[in-house]
Design an enzyme around this catalytic site. Sequence first.
Site, PDB file in Angstrom:
ATOM      1  N   ARG A  90       1.752  33.270  -3.762  1.00 13.10           N
ATOM      2  CA  ARG A  90       0.522  32.536  -3.434  1.00 13.10           C
ATOM      3  C   ARG A  90       0.799  31.464  -2.403  1.00 13.10           C
ATOM      4  NH1 ARG A  90      -0.549  30.880  -9.586  1.00 13.10           N
ATOM      5  NH2 ARG A  90      -2.032  32.513 -10.132  1.00 13.10           N
ATOM      6  N   THR A 138       0.856  -1.194   0.000  1.00 13.63           N
ATOM      7  CA  THR A 138       0.000   0.000   0.000  1.00 13.63           C
ATOM      8  C   THR A 138       0.889   1.239   0.000  1.00 13.63           C
ATOM      9  OG1 THR A 138      -1.498   1.423   1.268  1.00 13.63           O
ATOM     10  CG2 THR A 138      -0.316  -0.189   2.551  1.00 13.63           C
ATOM     11  N   ILE A 139       0.479   2.226  -0.769  1.00  9.65           N
ATOM     12  CA  ILE A 139       1.217   3.484  -0.728  1.00  9.65           C
ATOM     13  C   ILE A 139       1.032   4.154   0.632  1.00  9.65           C
ATOM     14  CG2 ILE A 139       1.104   3.911  -3.229  1.00  9.65           C
ATOM     15  CD1 ILE A 139      -1.022   6.123  -2.549  1.00  9.65           C
ATOM     16  N   ASP A 140      -0.022   3.776   1.358  1.00  4.34           N
ATOM     17  CA  ASP A 140      -0.350   4.463   2.616  1.00  4.34           C
ATOM     18  C   ASP A 140       0.614   4.126   3.766  1.00  4.34           C
ATOM     19  OD1 ASP A 140      -2.532   5.286   1.137  1.00  4.34           O
ATOM     20  OD2 ASP A 140      -3.927   3.862   2.060  1.00  4.34           O
ATOM     21  N   GLN A 153       0.105   9.617  -7.551  1.00  2.20           N
ATOM     22  CA  GLN A 153       0.963   9.015  -6.530  1.00  2.20           C
ATOM     23  C   GLN A 153       1.018   7.491  -6.612  1.00  2.20           C
ATOM     24  OE1 GLN A 153       0.009  11.450  -2.589  1.00  2.20           O
ATOM     25  NE2 GLN A 153      -1.640  11.477  -4.053  1.00  2.20           N
ATOM     26  N   ARG A 154       0.064   6.898  -7.300  1.00  4.06           N
ATOM     27  CA  ARG A 154       0.018   5.429  -7.390  1.00  4.06           C
ATOM     28  C   ARG A 154       0.515   4.906  -8.732  1.00  4.06           C
ATOM     29  NH1 ARG A 154      -5.607   4.052  -4.974  1.00  4.06           N
ATOM     30  NH2 ARG A 154      -5.921   2.957  -6.926  1.00  4.06           N
TER      31      ARG A 154
HETATM   32  O1  F6P Z   1      -5.112   2.839  -0.101  1.00  5.85           O
HETATM   33  C1  F6P Z   1      -4.505   3.470  -1.185  1.00  5.85           C
HETATM   34  C2  F6P Z   1      -5.298   4.665  -1.624  1.00  5.85           C
HETATM   35  O2  F6P Z   1      -4.637   5.265  -2.714  1.00  5.85           O
HETATM   36  C3  F6P Z   1      -5.597   5.697  -0.525  1.00  5.85           C
HETATM   37  O3  F6P Z   1      -4.484   6.522  -0.255  1.00  5.85           O
HETATM   38  C4  F6P Z   1      -6.784   6.408  -1.110  1.00  5.85           C
HETATM   39  O4  F6P Z   1      -7.587   6.989  -0.103  1.00  5.85           O
HETATM   40  C5  F6P Z   1      -7.533   5.311  -1.804  1.00  5.85           C
HETATM   41  O5  F6P Z   1      -6.597   4.281  -2.069  1.00  5.85           O
HETATM   42  C6  F6P Z   1      -8.177   5.720  -3.083  1.00  5.85           C
HETATM   43  O6  F6P Z   1      -8.872   4.642  -3.588  1.00  5.85           O
HETATM   44  P1  F6P Z   1      -9.500   4.562  -5.046  1.00  5.85           P
HETATM   45  O7  F6P Z   1      -8.369   4.368  -6.023  1.00  5.85           O
HETATM   46  O8  F6P Z   1     -10.378   3.371  -5.002  1.00  5.85           O
HETATM   47  O9  F6P Z   1     -10.198   5.854  -5.278  1.00  5.85           O
END
Ligand code: F6P
Length: 342
Positions: free
Chosen positions: A162, A125-127, A273-274
């Site tokens: 800004r 998980t990126i989290d 970010q993903r």
């Molecule tokens: O758990 C990874 C994540 O990218 C979270 O940071 C984010 O809240 C969520 O998934 C977003 O999910 P989805 O791609 O289903 O909108």
Amino acid sequence: MRIGVLTGGGDCPGLNAVIRAVVRKGVATYGHEFVGFRDGWRGPLEGLTKPLGIAEVRGILPRGGTILGSSRTNPFKIEGGVEQIKSNLAEQGVDALVAIGGEDTLGVATKLHELGVQVVGVPKTIDNDLGATDYTFGFDTAVNIAMEAIDRLHTTAESHHRTLVVEVMGRHAGWIALHAGLAGGANVILLPERPFDVDQVAGYVEKRFQHQYAPIVVVAEGAQPLEGQMVLQNQELDSFGHVRLGGIGQWLAEQLEAKTGKEARTVVLGHIQRGGTPTAFDRVLATRLGLQAIDAVNEGDWGKMVAMQGTNIVRVPLVEATKELKTVPLERYTEAEVFFGS
Ligand code: F6P
């Protein structure tokens, strides 16, 4: 053995590196056979498969996303889901599963293990919010992407005097915000773990302007103002009961503009970010986790998750990973506070 592999939940850079390591070592060292299940738990639930051998994993190490596809399917929310999975595994001649996922995917793996399915989990998980592992792959890549964005925003914010509010992901954990904010030299970092006072944030912003620099405020999507309601874009829940976060950045920029009289804009980094290629750190971590996962499968060490503790890759009970969310400790946040407003 014939081993099924699946990736569930939100994708992240490094998933393909795990798949490659599992298959390469599984075939070359142990002589196992593999089958890919498509789209997370939907694969074994609906019998959706994909060939998975050495040829299929060539060239995928640097590739983002997952060659197997992903979904947030929860088989425990589907009538007869578990029986369907068990019968599809038997039909495919699958002896064991490697489930690569976060809190939700591994939560399902834990319950299936308790119901007799032979499974080993790999955390992703990126989290970076999974317990029992110091880091998850995907996190380092996400932090680097956010850091680069912050670096770029500094120069344009300064040219236009800004405030720039950068909203980052992370769900209910502030790891991405904290690390990206520190690495990118943010002037304020706001995390879900600590409700913020919007007047105090406006004070930091004004102080930064007094130094003739423009403020960058990094806000985690799950951050909340004091005594306020969380600002959500969408109230819908997914099949694991999660709300879709987002919107706090825009709300905060409007508040800061009104309170400071200086223009404030928002940048929501979102799924950028993903996406894309994993960093070297994430490729190495994902590869090492994959190698350990196939060793666990080969030894029949079911119900385990492979994890990074210190610099070692270890095995822990799956249940440990999902017991509680790993959030940012207060002392890590206070470390960063010295830079706020300066
Ligand atoms: O758990 C990874 C994540 O990218 C979270 O940071 C984010 O809240 C969520 O998934 C977003 O999910 P989805 O791609 O289903 O909108």
